[in-house]
Every structure is written in structure tokens, then in C-alpha cells.
Design a protein around this motif. Sequence first.
Motif: not given
Lengths: 266, 252
Positions: A73, A196, A198, A200, A207-208, A210-212, A214, B69, B71-72, B136-137, B142, B154-156, B161
Motif C-alpha cells: 500500500y 491480506v 488478496t 489466495q 478464509r474464502w 469461511r466467507a462462502k 459461513y 471482520e 468475512d467472519g 470477500r463474502g 456472488d 480480487q478479494l479484499y 482496501e
Amino acid sequence: MRFELALQHWEVFASGVWMTLHLTALCLLIGGCIAIPVAFAMLRGGVSGWLATGYVYLFRGTPLLVQLYLVYYGLSQFDFIRETWFWRPPAYLRSACIEDLMGWKVCAADFIPSLRSAWWCALITFSLNSGAYVGEILRGALKNTPKGELEAATALGLTDKQVRRRIHIPSAFRRALPQYGNEVIFMMHGSAIMSVITLQDILGVGRWLRAKYYVPYEGIVASAILYLVITYLLVFAFQLIERRYLRHLNIKAPGAERGWFGRSAV
Amino acid sequence: MKRIILALAASSILTAGAASAETLKVCAEGAYPPFSKTNEAGDLEGFDIDIANAICDEIGVTCELQATEWDGIIPALLEKKCDAIIASMSITEERKKAIDFSEKYYNTPARFVARSDADFTIDEDGLADMVVGVQRGSVHQDFMEKTFPEVELQLYGTQDEVYLDLQSGRLDAAIQDSIAADDGFLKTDAGDGFAFIGGNQNDPAIHGEGAGIGVRKEDVFLKYALSAAIAALRENGTYKEINDKYFEFDIY
């Protein structure tokens, strides 16, 4: 617990393992190339010694995550950086590609460090970080080489250059092996923070998941298991390497009768 | 009737045992301006936060806000780290498989943002060589995966961000809530030189009916209490007061 989700998406996790492993391996390779001259410069002192010491202090003194943020960044804030090739290689290099090279598409631009890409940012940061840590490990090992070992070599009529190449470096690098094994594992674990920015990697995929779906733990537990397996494979590999190269430090090991310095020392 | 529901809800929180009767633990986010952001002092503020506090006042409990967060955030609810999610979460069929929602408390469309001088169109061809950023999420992830599966995504972790990488040029475009993008990015100094591109993106199957308050499926009373509280805020003018603090028009 729905661990079948992780199994269903095994190819996503496989790509995460590949991301973690190839990036870690490249960083260790580049870091190692940085570490050797840095270790010698620190021992020699002078201007290059100060520079090397400063570099090591800087990268050992700040968290890896902060370094990654500064590169990813931080550097992108400057317009003059965004105007160079090192932000994005020119179009004619991006389009100079060989298709289907073992199923991959390889372009000339892929070999130019591009700060636009998260992959390059991670590679640069991790390599510099690893270079500093390994440099410090090697410096310590070189410095702690028993004086008698070097004097004996000189007494045998070896020149300074020969002493360094055939006695000092092999002896020191062998003794640095256990610490280096630790550094390899730390680097592999530390690489988890690339998620962090981006990328994978193993954690990113966890984490993907988890987010997908839940699910609180499944993705993270699957990641943890993968890290655990890789870590133990690395530990095992280093045990084999140490058994081979530190044989002379273990008098009970077979081959010890060859002498204190092993086969290739003299 | 409303009073009875509220009383029942208070008792359902009590029996949940996770918190005392007087507090409702709310998962909020903190990096999604103007709906939620973290100020210099480290406290949460924004539209979601004001709505959360107003709803808690209405029910007669104290909100205990937790920055979580994104995504959690659903896992955190399921794990009982909090009892409700007030974080601009779209009510979608996909999420309804895991949790339940109150009635919506606002509804705004999704839109793409890109550099003002960008000349591509929002379709399969226009986005072909573009890199698009999403949180992300989010429903926007989707949406991209379903509508433009070929586009590089790209997922953030946070929306902030995404904006940083739009500015740096790593992203050619980003898709997110239009109000969040307008107030949280385009109207700020950072958003100078950026603009909306294309119209509202609306796929009812993905975007759902608006943002609601997420609760666990078993907390039925709490769900009704929250919906009743939203209706009450609409009625008594509190919603308008909060709305006008942030927006020029009614986002309900």
C-alpha cells in the motif's frame, strides 16, 4: 462441523498449497542469495558492513506484516513509481507470450518485478525479510567458527581464499543448518499474511471457505492441518539433511570414524 | 401488540444466557463508510451504528457493539459471539440458509466504480481484460462470480482496501453498494478522478431485498422485536433523523 466442504473444494485448497509453497521456496532462494554477501559484509565491517547491518536491523526490527503493507500500500502511493516499468511492464512485453509452455502461458513481462501485482509485492517483501534473518544466522555461524579450524587449514598451506571456500563456509553453513531449518518453517508460516493482500494462499483459501459457507472453523482448521502437515514434512527433511551434514558432530553416528570434520572438510 | 413482542424479545435474550437482559451484543463492521467506520479514537460510528443504538433504545436494552471482520461476521453470530448483525448485510437466499433476518432497514443498489476517464462498458466484453475488486463474502462477490465468471476478481477483507487499490491502479473497477461508494469514496478527496460506471446492477436472486439485521434462526422473538423496532423508528421520526444526518434522500 462440515469438513466435507473442505474436501469438496480440495482443488481450491491444492491451489492454496501451491501458492504458499512456491512463493516460500522462491523467497528462500532469493533471500539466501541476499544473505550470503550480507553475512560477509557484516563480518568485514566498513561501509558495506554498516549498510548490511542497517538492512538486517531494519528488517528484523519491524513486523513482516508492516513491511508487506509498506510495500503493497505504501509504494503504490507515489505517482513516480506508478509511472515506471516496475509498476506495470509495458504492453509489448505483456503481449510477448509463449502459449502452452507445459500448459502455462508465459509472458516476457512476467519476469519484470511489477509492484502492481500482489504476488511480486509478497515476493519482494518476504525475500528481503528472509535475507535479513538468514544473513544474521550465517553471520553468527561464520563468526563462531573455531579459530583452530581455520589456523589448521592455513598451517596446511591453504591460501586465504581456499580457507574461506573450503573450510570456513562449509563448516559454518553446516552448523547453521538447525537454525536455518527453523527459518524455513518461520518463513512458511509467516507467508500466511500474504492473504491480506488478496493472494489466495492456504490461509486465504480457508478464509474464502469461511466467507462462502459461513462456517466458523472448518476453513481455518483445514488450513491449520495443511500447515501442520507441511511443517512436519519440512522438519523431517531437515532431520535427514542434518543427519547427513552434521554427522561429524554426532560421534555415535555411523561414519564418525572418518574424523572430526567429516569427509569433505579437508 | 408491539409491547408484548418487545417483552418477549427481552426475555428471549435473557434465556439465551449469552448476555444479561440489559445488553444486546451486536456485531458491526467498521470499515464500510458511511455505514460504519472506526474513528480516530478507535470507536465505531456511522449509519449502522446509529441505527443499532436507536433500535436498542427502542427495545429497551443497551447495545454492546463489537467490530467484527466482515468475512467472519456470520460465523461470529453462529458462535454466539454476538446476538445480532447490524452491518449493512443484504438479505439473501444464500445467507438465509445459515441465519435469519429482520425486515430490511435500508435498500440501495449496487454499482461499479472506475476512473472517470474509463471507457469500457459493463458487460462480458468490456470487462474481459479488467481486474475487478470486491469485498470477500459480500453479495458483490456472488454477483461477479455468477454474472461475470470470466473476469479476474480480487478479494479484499474490507471495502476500504478495495478503494486503496482502486486509487493505486491495481484495480480497474470495483463493485459495491452505490451509497457506500458515493459517500465513502467518491465524495472524499481519495475519490477524486473516479466515478460510477454503468447503471444500477440489480439481480434480485443475489442482491435480495435490502439490508437487514441478521439473527440466529432460533432467536425468532428477537427477529420480530428488531423488525418491530425498525417499524417504530420509521414511525416516530428517529429513522429520518439518522437518515438525514448522512444522506440527502431516504434510503429506506
